[in-house]
Design an enzyme around this catalytic site. Structure first.
Site, mmCIF file in Angstrom:
data_model
loop_
_atom_site.group_PDB
_atom_site.id
_atom_site.type_symbol
_atom_site.label_atom_id
_atom_site.label_comp_id
_atom_site.label_asym_id
_atom_site.label_seq_id
_atom_site.Cartn_x
_atom_site.Cartn_y
_atom_site.Cartn_z
ATOM 1 N N ASP A 76 37.079 46.013 18.729
ATOM 2 C CA ASP A 76 37.214 45.010 17.682
ATOM 3 C C ASP A 76 38.162 43.909 18.173
ATOM 4 O O ASP A 76 38.779 44.054 19.225
ATOM 5 C CB ASP A 76 37.723 45.620 16.375
ATOM 6 C CG ASP A 76 38.969 46.446 16.569
ATOM 7 O OD1 ASP A 76 39.753 46.140 17.502
ATOM 8 O OD2 ASP A 76 39.186 47.393 15.803
ATOM 9 N N ASP A 78 41.339 41.368 17.266
ATOM 10 C CA ASP A 78 42.468 41.094 16.373
ATOM 11 C C ASP A 78 43.040 39.727 16.705
ATOM 12 O O ASP A 78 43.243 39.393 17.873
ATOM 13 C CB ASP A 78 43.561 42.160 16.552
ATOM 14 C CG ASP A 78 43.032 43.555 16.270
ATOM 15 O OD1 ASP A 78 42.444 43.757 15.198
ATOM 16 O OD2 ASP A 78 43.180 44.438 17.143
ATOM 17 N N ASP A 169 53.550 47.712 19.849
ATOM 18 C CA ASP A 169 53.906 49.059 20.304
ATOM 19 C C ASP A 169 54.022 49.209 21.816
ATOM 20 O O ASP A 169 55.080 49.578 22.330
ATOM 21 C CB ASP A 169 52.952 50.113 19.704
ATOM 22 C CG ASP A 169 51.482 49.754 19.797
ATOM 23 O OD1 ASP A 169 51.153 48.732 20.444
ATOM 24 O OD2 ASP A 169 50.645 50.495 19.247
HETATM 25 P P1 ATP Z 1 41.876 49.752 19.277
HETATM 26 O O1 ATP Z 1 41.542 48.744 18.211
HETATM 27 O O2 ATP Z 1 41.054 49.659 20.495
HETATM 28 O O3 ATP Z 1 41.956 51.115 18.761
HETATM 29 P P2 ATP Z 1 44.346 48.319 19.301
HETATM 30 O O4 ATP Z 1 45.497 48.315 20.256
HETATM 31 O O5 ATP Z 1 43.650 47.026 19.071
HETATM 32 O O6 ATP Z 1 43.358 49.441 19.788
HETATM 33 P P3 ATP Z 1 44.859 48.272 16.500
HETATM 34 O O7 ATP Z 1 45.213 49.407 15.590
HETATM 35 O O8 ATP Z 1 43.630 47.515 16.266
HETATM 36 O O9 ATP Z 1 44.874 48.895 17.956
HETATM 37 O O10 ATP Z 1 46.123 47.307 16.493
HETATM 38 C C1 ATP Z 1 46.076 46.001 17.013
HETATM 39 C C2 ATP Z 1 47.407 45.677 17.661
HETATM 40 O O11 ATP Z 1 48.449 45.735 16.691
HETATM 41 C C3 ATP Z 1 47.834 46.631 18.762
HETATM 42 O O12 ATP Z 1 47.283 46.293 20.003
HETATM 43 C C4 ATP Z 1 49.339 46.457 18.742
HETATM 44 O O13 ATP Z 1 49.702 45.280 19.432
HETATM 45 C C5 ATP Z 1 49.628 46.254 17.273
HETATM 46 N N1 ATP Z 1 49.954 47.526 16.602
HETATM 47 C C6 ATP Z 1 49.099 48.353 15.961
HETATM 48 N N2 ATP Z 1 49.732 49.407 15.440
HETATM 49 C C7 ATP Z 1 51.035 49.253 15.743
HETATM 50 C C8 ATP Z 1 52.217 50.006 15.473
HETATM 51 N N3 ATP Z 1 52.156 51.145 14.787
HETATM 52 N N4 ATP Z 1 53.391 49.533 15.938
HETATM 53 C C9 ATP Z 1 53.462 48.366 16.616
HETATM 54 N N5 ATP Z 1 52.391 47.622 16.914
HETATM 55 C C10 ATP Z 1 51.186 48.050 16.488
HETATM 56 MG MG MG Z 2 42.122 46.665 17.585
#
Ligand code: ATP
Ligand code: MG
Length: 478
Positions: A76, A78, A169
């Site tokens: 996805d 963001d 994170d």
């Molecule tokens: P995926 O969507 O592939 O599972 P992602 O890294 O994009 O992985 P998301 O949950 O979509 O995960 O979160 C988007 C972004 O928001 C992350 O890449 C990170 O930068 C930030 N993020 C998400 N959760 C947290 C958290 N608990 N603490 C700090 N930053 C976070």
């Molecule tokens: Mg994501």
């Protein structure tokens, strides 16, 4: 994915201060990486252009950049911006404001949702000392809050892009793509960690896990998904801090479980969760059974759970759908078997014992991760059908075939067999039965009828005589 990467990383390393925070981001110009508009979601691009057009800064961030650089198709997209959620919402009629703990905007295009968040400031500092940004003038406690354990309950204090990067994170999740010049901005040396296949938390690991214990689960999720190692300092506090997951709302943990175990690397992720002592806080009963070494002739819990996860992984690899209730039915089946045995030994007949067992297991589980009713009902049905599938005589097999959960229950049965449960060829029988023409189906039923192979079976079956109404009226029970 990146050209001249090593030189870029060397330059980046020189930009670090003693606190491991970059003084300015490493900027990778468009010629040095392969991320082009073709790899990006057209809808995400629309969102970026609209925000830029309205005078805001807007970047793609997180998983989509990380995955692309690693060579994985992003799941996805963001977006992050300096526009507040209300400002974003007012720009897109197809958007809605969501979240309280973490307010953001979902912009919807058919089935695709682009998540747009606002740059966050670091709230580890006391809010009264927070840097003054325009939006922060009105900073109130409603924007930021922590629990008595230090867990962030609300994180809605807006900041700059640098601050936003520091509160993400992991280093590889703090990469920002600027659509204006197609450059990637690396604030925390994430590119170098990608190069070294390392998962490194930004800042002090203990502090960051305390703020949000779910980050421990995310670390394991990325280790499973990407095949990366946890950098030693990122890994070190996890076992001893795992218990903090007890303070996370069950609904949030439910969502995390689906991402952890339902996204194609379930087996590896499950093993890592157990290794780091995290699984216990997600599935306490299952964890206890696995640790106890309990098994029975008809179930080897560890083999069964691994087999179930492996099948789910293979389905995902084949592009097939998987249902959350199926995953949960697998993970809780060992507990159901154990409880069922206990209730039966207390004298309950098999079916009520199963229903009691299912209720007890589900009640215990929802203290850790919630299970919406739309999932718990089919889970019960799958379990129930395990006891009904062996009974095929008469019209039963045809009735079972029409059951809305037949397919899932049949797949579940196959997993039981694959994990060593001896069911006398039941899986193969149902496989044949489903595909056989009607006359052969009758044949199969008659061969499976226990009354045929055991002539005494019919005699032994106690016949339940229906009471006549007159008899009912006379009965002392009435
Ligand atoms: P995926 O969507 O592939 O599972 P992602 O890294 O994009 O992985 P998301 O949950 O979509 O995960 O979160 C988007 C972004 O928001 C992350 O890449 C990170 O930068 C930030 N993020 C998400 N959760 C947290 C958290 N608990 N603490 C700090 N930053 C976070
Ligand atoms: Mg994501």
């Amino acid at each position: 994915m990146l050209t001249g990467f090593k030189t870029l990383v060397r330059k980046a390393t020189a930009l670090f201060t003693s606190e491991n925070i970059m003084e300015s981001p490493l900027v990778i110009p468009k010629e040095k990486h392969s991320l082009t508009d073709n790899e990006l979601s057209p809808n995400a691009l629309k969102v970026l252009h609209r925000l830029n057009g309205a005078g805001y800064d807007a970047y793609l961030v997180g998983g989509c950049i990380r995955d692309h650089l690693i060579g994985i198709t992003p799941k996805d997209f963001d977006v992050v911006t300096n526009a507040t959620p209300e400002e974003v919402h007012s720009l897109f009629s197809n958007s809605r404001l969501i979240g309280r703990r973490f307010r953001l905007v979902h912009v919807t295009f058919g089935r695709e949702i682009i998540e747009v968040s606002t740059f966050r400031a670091n709230t580890t500092i006391d809010s009264s000392q927070a840097p003054k940004h325009d939006e922060n003038e009105s900073l109130k406690n409603k924007d930021t809050a922590r629990s008595s354990h230090g867990i962030i309950l609300r994180d809605n204090v807006w900041g700059s892009i640098d601050e936003d990067a520091q509160r993400r994170d992991f280093t590889f999740n703090a990469l920002y793509f600027n659509v204006k010049d197609r450059s990637i901005h690396d604030f925390c040396n994430g590119l170098s960690d990608i190069e070294n296949k390392q998962i490194r938390i930004i800042g002090d690991p203990r502090e960051r896990y305390k703020e949000d214990p779910v980050r421990m689960l995310r670390a394991i999720r990325f280790a499973g998904k990407l095949g990366f190692d946890l950098e030693p300092e990122t890994a070190a506090p996890i076992k001893e801090m795992a218990h903090l997951l007890d303070h996370i709302p069950p609904a949030r943990l439910f969502e995390e479980v689906l991402k952890l175990l339902g996204s194609g690397q379930g087996v590896t992720t499950f093993q890592l969760l157990r290794e780091y002592g995290l699984f216990k806080y997600l599935f306490p009963d299952t964890d206890a059974i696995l640790n106890s070494g309990w098994k029975r002739n008809d179930i080897d819990p560890e083999r069964f759970v691994l087999q179930g996860l492996e099948n789910t992984d293979l389905r995902i690899l084949d592009g097939k759908s998987t249902a959350p209730y199926f995953l949960y039915a697998i993970l809780l089946w060992p507990s159901v078997c154990l409880r069922h045995e206990e209730f039966e030994s207390q004298g309950l007949p098999t079916t009520p014992a199963l229903h009691q067992a299912a209720t007890m297991v589900l009640d215990n589980q929802v203290a850790s991760t919630s299970i919406p009713r739309r999932f718990s009902t089919p889970m019960r049905e799958i379990w129930d059908l395990q006891f009904r599938l062996p009974k095929r005589y008469g019209k039963r097999a045809f009735v079972l075939l029409q059951h809305p959960r037949f397919r899932a229950a049949f797949d579940f049965l196959l997993i039981r067999e694959l994990s060593g449960t001896e069911l006398d060829g039941l899986g193969a029988w149902w496989e044949n039965f489903q595909h056989a023409p009607e006359n052969q189906q009758k044949d199969l039923i008659s061969k499976a009828d226990p009354r045929k192979s055991d002539p005494d079976a019919k005699k032994r079956r106690p016949r339940r005589r229906r009471k006549s109404n007159a008899a009912k009226r006379q009965s002392p029970e009435n």
